[in-house]
Design a protein around this motif. Structure first.
Motif, PDB file in Angstrom:
ATOM      1  N   UNK A 185      15.383   2.709   4.442  1.00  0.00           N
ATOM      2  CA  UNK A 185      14.917   3.675   3.808  1.00  0.00           C
ATOM      3  C   UNK A 185      13.269   3.426   3.764  1.00  0.00           C
ATOM      4  N   UNK A 186      12.982   2.361   3.218  1.00  0.00           N
ATOM      5  CA  UNK A 186      11.258   2.217   2.945  1.00  0.00           C
ATOM      6  C   UNK A 186      11.008   1.725   4.468  1.00  0.00           C
ATOM      7  N   UNK A 210       0.680  -1.258   0.174  1.00  0.00           N
ATOM      8  CA  UNK A 210      -0.089  -0.057   0.114  1.00  0.00           C
ATOM      9  C   UNK A 210       0.759   1.367  -0.039  1.00  0.00           C
ATOM     10  N   UNK A 211       2.262   0.943   0.564  1.00  0.00           N
ATOM     11  CA  UNK A 211       2.929   2.328   0.514  1.00  0.00           C
ATOM     12  C   UNK A 211       3.816   2.278  -0.345  1.00  0.00           C
ATOM     13  N   UNK A 212       3.821   1.540  -1.540  1.00  0.00           N
ATOM     14  CA  UNK A 212       4.492   1.531  -2.632  1.00  0.00           C
ATOM     15  C   UNK A 212       5.582   0.398  -2.785  1.00  0.00           C
ATOM     16  N   UNK A 215       7.742   4.088   6.005  1.00  0.00           N
ATOM     17  CA  UNK A 215       6.720   3.517   6.410  1.00  0.00           C
ATOM     18  C   UNK A 215       6.188   3.989   7.879  1.00  0.00           C
ATOM     19  N   UNK A 216       7.263   3.944   8.561  1.00  0.00           N
ATOM     20  CA  UNK A 216       7.125   4.126  10.182  1.00  0.00           C
ATOM     21  C   UNK A 216       6.741   5.669  10.293  1.00  0.00           C
ATOM     22  N   UNK A 217       7.337   6.601   9.393  1.00  0.00           N
ATOM     23  CA  UNK A 217       6.851   7.847   9.612  1.00  0.00           C
ATOM     24  C   UNK A 217       5.374   8.112   9.330  1.00  0.00           C
ATOM     25  N   UNK A 218       5.113   7.565   8.108  1.00  0.00           N
ATOM     26  CA  UNK A 218       3.789   7.721   7.650  1.00  0.00           C
ATOM     27  C   UNK A 218       2.672   6.994   8.629  1.00  0.00           C
TER      28      UNK A 218
END
Length: 334
Positions: free
Chosen positions: A322-323, A105-107, A327-330
């Protein structure tokens, strides 16, 4: 050592159903070192190893500091044990299909890897380290001695055949360079033109180095009573006695089952083969896919392949970090 290395121990039990961090396709030096870097970074990693390394016929690995002369099978078994020691999985198998699927979902990229036995893996990243296969010229009797009396690399086998009567079976322009390199190792070198082009300047250079040129057509490689090489039979029936033959093979990257990934391919110069094109640290134009070792660098010895695998593994881990951070930040912003 036998002509084939022992297959790696088959991992029992079910493979994980959820996406793992990385699948490494190929269990040679590049693949195992890439997996080692990932496993040491606490990444979930599965290596799929067909158990058919390119250097299986060789008696030992050479030019690898601290491991010179170690049998290839022994080196790979040590590598498999090290990967497993950090929690990685090494599984015997053949990949029949690897393809990109819908991203998360987050690419974040996603891939499905299918094995010949029906097992399926889902991964966030792929490291392709399948190596290459050598295609020998069609000379009767040549293939039977591949990896023993028939060699291709002066740095891999040169010391072991020093001072022997060596013949170079020409396949193209690369054979000229090969002949000059092997001349460093023996005073008795014969170059079999075998229908290739050899200009006068090169003939003069060969003559200056004491390299004998045979223009007559090659009929076959003749074995001696002990199973070694007795020499090269010419079309007119003459036998040119040789103990060792060198040949520049056509080197083709192993990409069977990987077609759906759309990896960028390119021909090597002078018809020497075909490889996968990569950028820094084995990156490719396919998001989430890295390539290391002979699949992209046909001339890489074991040490260079292992180093490339380590660099790719570290690069994959950094990409995953990085990914994961994104994701954690989102998640915190929801």
């Amino acid at each position: 050592m036998s002509a084939t290395s022992p297959a790696p121990e088959h991992t029992t039990g079910e493979l994980p159903a959820e996406p793992i961090d990385a699948v490494v396709i190929g269990g040679g030096a590049a693949g195992l070192n890439g997996a080692l870097m990932l496993a040491r970074s606490r990444r979930s990693v599965v290596v799929i190893d067909s158990g058919t390394p390119r250097n299986a016929p060789a008696e030992g690995v050479h030019g690898l500091l601290g491991h010179d002369g170690v049998p290839p099978a022994e080196l790979l078994e040590r590598g498999r044990a090290e990967v497993r020691g950090y929690g990685g999985t090494v599984r015997t198998g053949e990949v029949i299909k690897a393809s990109a699927t819908d991203p998360s979902a987050d690419g974040d990229p996603r891939f499905t890897v299918t094995l010949a036995d029906g097992a399926t893996l889902h991964a966030r990243r792929l490291l392709v380290a399948t190596g290459l296969r050598d295609v020998l010229p069609d000379v009767p009797g040549l293939a039977e001695h591949w990896g023993r009396g028939v060699v291709h690399c002066p740095y891999c086998h040169g010391w072991e055949v020093r001072d022997e009567p060596i013949g170079v079976i020409a396949t193209g322009p690369a054979s000229v360079h090969q002949a000059l390199l092997f001349r460093q190792l023996t005073d008795d070198l014969v170059y079999f033109v075998r229908g290739t082009t050899l200009d006068e300047e090169t003939r003069d250079r060969f003559a200056a180095r004491g390299i004998r040129v045979v223009d007559d057509a090659v009929d076959q490689v003749v074995a001696d009573d002990d199973g070694g090489i007795a020499g090269v039979r010419l079309a007119d029936g003459r036998l040119v006695a040789r103990r060792v033959l060198s040949v520049a093979t056509t080197m083709l990257a192993r990409t069977d089952g990987l077609e759906d990934l759309g990896l960028p391919m390119q021909d090597l110069p002078h018809g020497m083969g075909r490889h996968v094109v990569t950028g820094m640290a084995g990156t490719t134009e396919v998001p989430g896919v890295w390539v290391a070792g002979n699949t992209t660098d046909a001339s890489a010895q074991v040490g260079a392949s292992a180093a490339a695998g380590a660099m790719a593994g570290a690069h994959i881990n950094a990409d995953l970090v990085t990914a994961d951070t994104a994701a954690a930040l989102a998640e915190t912003l929801r």
